[in-house]
Design an enzyme around this catalytic site. Structure first.
Site, PDB file in Angstrom:
ATOM      1  N   HIS A  24     -42.332 -16.967 -42.538  1.00  0.00           N
ATOM      2  CA  HIS A  24     -42.863 -17.583 -43.766  1.00  0.00           C
ATOM      3  C   HIS A  24     -44.092 -18.413 -43.420  1.00  0.00           C
ATOM      4  O   HIS A  24     -44.109 -19.627 -43.688  1.00  0.00           O
ATOM      5  CB  HIS A  24     -41.832 -18.525 -44.405  1.00  0.00           C
ATOM      6  N   HIS A  80     -36.451  -6.109 -53.233  1.00  0.00           N
ATOM      7  CA  HIS A  80     -37.210  -7.373 -53.200  1.00  0.00           C
ATOM      8  C   HIS A  80     -38.602  -7.064 -52.663  1.00  0.00           C
ATOM      9  O   HIS A  80     -38.745  -6.281 -51.723  1.00  0.00           O
ATOM     10  CB  HIS A  80     -36.473  -8.352 -52.268  1.00  0.00           C
ATOM     11  N   GLU A  82     -40.991  -9.290 -51.435  1.00  0.00           N
ATOM     12  CA  GLU A  82     -41.688 -10.162 -50.476  1.00  0.00           C
ATOM     13  C   GLU A  82     -42.172  -9.295 -49.307  1.00  0.00           C
ATOM     14  O   GLU A  82     -41.516  -8.329 -48.912  1.00  0.00           O
ATOM     15  CB  GLU A  82     -40.777 -11.299 -49.996  1.00  0.00           C
ATOM     16  N   ASP A  84     -42.134  -9.246 -46.229  1.00  0.00           N
ATOM     17  CA  ASP A  84     -41.290  -8.887 -45.080  1.00  0.00           C
ATOM     18  C   ASP A  84     -40.422  -7.662 -45.383  1.00  0.00           C
ATOM     19  O   ASP A  84     -39.868  -7.060 -44.460  1.00  0.00           O
ATOM     20  CB  ASP A  84     -40.429 -10.069 -44.606  1.00  0.00           C
ATOM     21  N   HIS A 146     -34.149 -13.771 -53.541  1.00  0.00           N
ATOM     22  CA  HIS A 146     -34.828 -15.000 -53.244  1.00  0.00           C
ATOM     23  C   HIS A 146     -36.035 -15.271 -54.148  1.00  0.00           C
ATOM     24  O   HIS A 146     -36.518 -16.388 -54.252  1.00  0.00           O
ATOM     25  CB  HIS A 146     -35.220 -14.890 -51.749  1.00  0.00           C
ATOM     26  N   ASP A 165     -32.145 -10.358 -49.242  1.00  0.00           N
ATOM     27  CA  ASP A 165     -32.186 -11.689 -48.622  1.00  0.00           C
ATOM     28  C   ASP A 165     -30.828 -12.397 -48.662  1.00  0.00           C
ATOM     29  O   ASP A 165     -30.570 -13.287 -47.840  1.00  0.00           O
ATOM     30  CB  ASP A 165     -33.217 -12.575 -49.327  1.00  0.00           C
ATOM     31  N   TYR A 193     -30.468 -20.262 -42.446  1.00  0.00           N
ATOM     32  CA  TYR A 193     -31.144 -19.361 -43.384  1.00  0.00           C
ATOM     33  C   TYR A 193     -30.937 -19.856 -44.825  1.00  0.00           C
ATOM     34  O   TYR A 193     -31.873 -19.942 -45.611  1.00  0.00           O
ATOM     35  CB  TYR A 193     -30.571 -17.957 -43.207  1.00  0.00           C
ATOM     36  N   HIS A 226     -31.840  -8.969 -43.475  1.00  0.00           N
ATOM     37  CA  HIS A 226     -32.136  -9.746 -42.264  1.00  0.00           C
ATOM     38  C   HIS A 226     -30.835  -9.944 -41.486  1.00  0.00           C
ATOM     39  O   HIS A 226     -29.835 -10.413 -42.054  1.00  0.00           O
ATOM     40  CB  HIS A 226     -32.686 -11.136 -42.604  1.00  0.00           C
TER      41      HIS A 226
HETATM   42 FE1  FEO Z   1     -37.655 -13.185 -49.634  1.00  0.00          FE
HETATM   43 FE2  FEO Z   1     -36.792 -11.637 -46.671  1.00  0.00          FE
HETATM   44  O1  FEO Z   1     -37.862 -12.083 -48.141  1.00  0.00           O
END
Ligand code: FEO
Length: 400
Positions: A24, A80, A82, A84, A146, A165, A193, A226
């Site tokens: 991040h 999602h 984002e 990543d 997220h 996430d 996390y 993750h």
């Molecule tokens: Fe909100 Fe793993 O990205």
């Protein structure tokens, strides 16, 4: 990392980012690295659930190639957006020219903003499903777990919840399931996390968990995007998410400080001695020596937060100022607190601290001393810690 079978017809094909130490941007210290999990389901329609971070496209495509020809992928589900998880999306659009793409309405607008294209897109939402052959995939909107676009995908056939996430941990490893690593290490990473990714959204997390529990999903695996897949401890991590998202706390106190000539540190140590003299757990964090994300992890379920700073040029010291700014984003509530510090002629640090934390804590009287603390003043610090511990123990607002 190779493709790995996690259930008949379901493979983990994501990437391991062994050396990522700041996630991040600079906000999250990832001492164990990061994984960007992606899952491939081989059914009548070959389906990819989530992609990976940009720069790891080749690892993703190479893993998929171990199982199927990537150009044969029929379906890509975007849980999602984002980067990543979506960074490799543009490359996957090229690699899988026939794929139909599924995601929420906000996922579509976000992907268009990031990449200018969403391919052959279908917007989905909760209670909608997708038949891919033997399997029917159900979509569950989970906004703010997220980002607003986030959703989970559930396969009843496999009893797998693909949670993106949700339930994640930043833990790079060549293992794949929760029972293959040290459980305490895993829960430490899961707590860190939660504290650093999901804490601000706890009200929404709690309401989504409650709504999901009413669906009575039979979940044997939780496959986040993750870290490790939950297999042995599925019910435990769900129960722990209920606990974290409820703002529940332990009889635990974090004493966080920054010191210039060690006077504020001497105060901090005596405060901790006073707290622990009453059997209440406490930990001391010099903000210049601990990463803020580790401190936040400890604070997540600590009933008391105590902040100290020396005064420099009339203000609190800069590292704790940054930490308190970061902490405001947690949107925590109901914690008990007080400010302390040493000063020379203008005790600006106390006011600075109180101004920063008054919205997220209930403040008691501050403790301030001039220059170096005398024995009498150190005794006062001990007593302040002891009294705070007694107040914490008697608190009925939070705790188990
Ligand atoms: Fe909100 Fe793993 O990205």
């Amino acid at each position: 990392m190779a493709a790995r079978l996690i259930k008949d017809g379901v493979y983990s094909v994501g990437a391991v980012d062994w050396n990522e130490r700041r996630f991040h941007g600079y906000t999250y210290a990832t001492k164990r690295g990061v994984t960007y999990n992606s899952y491939l389901i081989v059914d009548e329609k070959i389906t990819l659930i989530d992609t990976v971070r940009g720069g790891f496209e080749n690892e993703l495509i190479g893993n998929i190639k171990e199982v199927v020809d990537p150009s044969k992928i029929d379906t890509i589900i975007i849980n999602h957006i984002e980067p990543d998880h979506s960074g490799a999306f543009p490359e996957m659009l090229k690699t899988c020219p026939n794929a139909k793409i599924y995601g929420t309405k906000t996922a579509k607008s976000g992907l268009l903003k990031y990449y200018g294209s969403v391919g052959d897109w279908t917007t989905v939402k909760s209670e909608q499903s997708l038949n891919i052959g033997k399997r029917i995939l159900n979509f569950i909107d989970v906004p703010m777990i997220h980002w607003p676009d986030s959703m989970f995908t559930y396969s009843a056939y496999d009893k797998i919840l693909f949670s993106n996430d949700g339930f994640g941990q930043h833990y790079a490893t060549n293992k794949i399931f929760d029972d293959e690593v040290n459980f305490n290490d895993l829960m430490d990473e899961a707590q860190k996390y939660y504290a650093n990714i999901l804490w601000p959204f706890s009200l929404l997390v709690a309401s989504k968990l409650t709504a999901m529990s009413k669906l009575n999903l039979d979940i044997k695996l939780i496959a986040p995007s993750h870290g490790l897949i939950w297999r042995e401890h599925v019910q435990e991590i769900i129960k722990t998410y209920f606990y974290w998202s409820s703002n529940s706390c332990k009889n635990r106190v974090a004493v966080i400080y920054e010191t210039m000539w060690n006077s504020t540190e001497k105060m901090a140590r005596k405060i901790v001695e006073g707290i622990t003299s009453q059997g209440v757990e406490a930990a001391l964090f010099d903000v210049t020596k601990n990463d803020r994300t580790d401190i936040a992890s400890y604070m997540l379920d600590a009933k008391g937060w105590i902040f100290g700073s020396s005064t420099h040029d009339g203000e609190m010291l800069p590292v704790i100022a940054g930490f308190l700014h970061f902490l405001k984003g947690s949107k925590a509530k109901g914690r008990k607190s007080f400010a302390f510090g040493s000063y020379g002629w203008n005790c600006g640090a106390i006011k600075n601290i109180e101004d920063m934390v008054s919205g997220i804590t209930t403040l008691s009287q501050p403790l301030k001393i001039v220059f170096n603390p005398t024995q009498e003043e150190l005794d006062m610090c001990f007593k302040a810690g002891k009294d705070f511990a007694l107040e914490i123990k008697d608190s009925k607002l939070y705790g188990q």
